[in-house]
Design a protein around this motif. Structure first.
Motif, mmCIF file in Angstrom:
data_model
loop_
_atom_site.group_PDB
_atom_site.id
_atom_site.type_symbol
_atom_site.label_atom_id
_atom_site.label_comp_id
_atom_site.label_asym_id
_atom_site.label_seq_id
_atom_site.Cartn_x
_atom_site.Cartn_y
_atom_site.Cartn_z
ATOM 1 N N UNK A 241 0.837 -1.205 0.000
ATOM 2 C CA UNK A 241 0.000 0.000 0.000
ATOM 3 C C UNK A 241 0.871 1.253 0.000
ATOM 4 N N UNK A 242 1.899 1.288 0.835
ATOM 5 C CA UNK A 242 2.780 2.451 0.889
ATOM 6 C C UNK A 242 3.575 2.613 -0.410
ATOM 7 N N UNK A 243 3.997 1.500 -0.996
ATOM 8 C CA UNK A 243 4.688 1.537 -2.289
ATOM 9 C C UNK A 243 3.796 2.164 -3.355
ATOM 10 N N UNK A 244 2.555 1.704 -3.434
ATOM 11 C CA UNK A 244 1.635 2.246 -4.437
ATOM 12 C C UNK A 244 1.324 3.714 -4.157
ATOM 13 N N UNK A 245 1.221 4.076 -2.894
ATOM 14 C CA UNK A 245 0.962 5.467 -2.525
ATOM 15 C C UNK A 245 2.127 6.373 -2.949
ATOM 16 N N UNK A 246 3.324 5.836 -3.017
ATOM 17 C CA UNK A 246 4.503 6.623 -3.393
ATOM 18 C C UNK A 246 4.423 7.146 -4.823
ATOM 19 N N UNK A 247 3.530 6.606 -5.631
ATOM 20 C CA UNK A 247 3.370 7.067 -7.008
ATOM 21 C C UNK A 247 2.560 8.353 -7.113
ATOM 22 N N UNK A 248 1.948 8.805 -6.014
ATOM 23 C CA UNK A 248 1.099 10.006 -6.056
ATOM 24 C C UNK A 248 1.857 11.234 -6.540
ATOM 25 N N UNK A 249 3.140 11.307 -6.269
ATOM 26 C CA UNK A 249 3.958 12.439 -6.699
ATOM 27 C C UNK A 249 4.975 12.028 -7.759
ATOM 28 N N UNK A 250 4.767 10.874 -8.357
ATOM 29 C CA UNK A 250 5.702 10.319 -9.337
ATOM 30 C C UNK A 250 5.183 10.610 -10.741
#
Length: 154
Positions: free
Chosen positions: A80-89
């Protein structure tokens, strides 16, 4: 079952800040307690977001991750945290979808993995991106991902 398999996890059960980038994100794994049995694990992320690398505008997708584990399982909070890291990617749909799948394959080494990226329209055109490592193991029930083609509001 022994709780020994959870030793060493840094994110589960503790306050974890969202990583600022996918590269910074730490995916954690636990030993597969049913390593001798082939079965399917499915994660669905209906609100995945990233940024368009050209305009900086947000892109939205419905991701469906299916995998048949070998020796390791991905820990769900770290995923979940990995996928959330894409929000600013900032990356194109293809790069996000395939990059997520490749990282999981490289680190987790599942027997089989597929990722469906069902992206909402950009410029009026939805883009769907699919990644699969090969044929699914024989005898494993692999249901359809169940995400309909984009049809707008009608």
């Amino acid at each position: 079952m022994s709780k020994e398999i959870y030793k060493g996890l840094q994110q589960l059960g503790s306050k974890s800040a969202a990583p600022q980038s996918p590269e910074e994100a730490v995916l954690e794994y636990v030993p597969n307690p049913r390593a001798g049995t082939d079965y399917l694990v499915r994660f669905t992320c209906p609100e995945f977001t990233s940024l368009c690398p050209v305009t900086g505008q947000p892109d939205f997708a419905h991701l469906v991750l299916d995998y048949v584990p070998a020796d390791m399982l991905v820990e769900s909070k770290s995923l979940k945290l990995f996928l959330q890291a894409f929000r600013n990617h900032a990356a194109f749909h293809e790069d996000c979808t395939v990059g997520i799948a490749e990282r999981l394959v490289e680190e987790m080494k599942p027997k089989w993995l597929r990722l469906g990226g069902y992206w909402y329209p950009r410029g009026g055109i939805p883009i769907d991106v699919f990644y699969q490592t090969g044929e699914a193991p024989a005898g494993v029930w692999i249901p359809e991902q169940g995400v309909a083609n984009y049809r707008g509001r009608g």
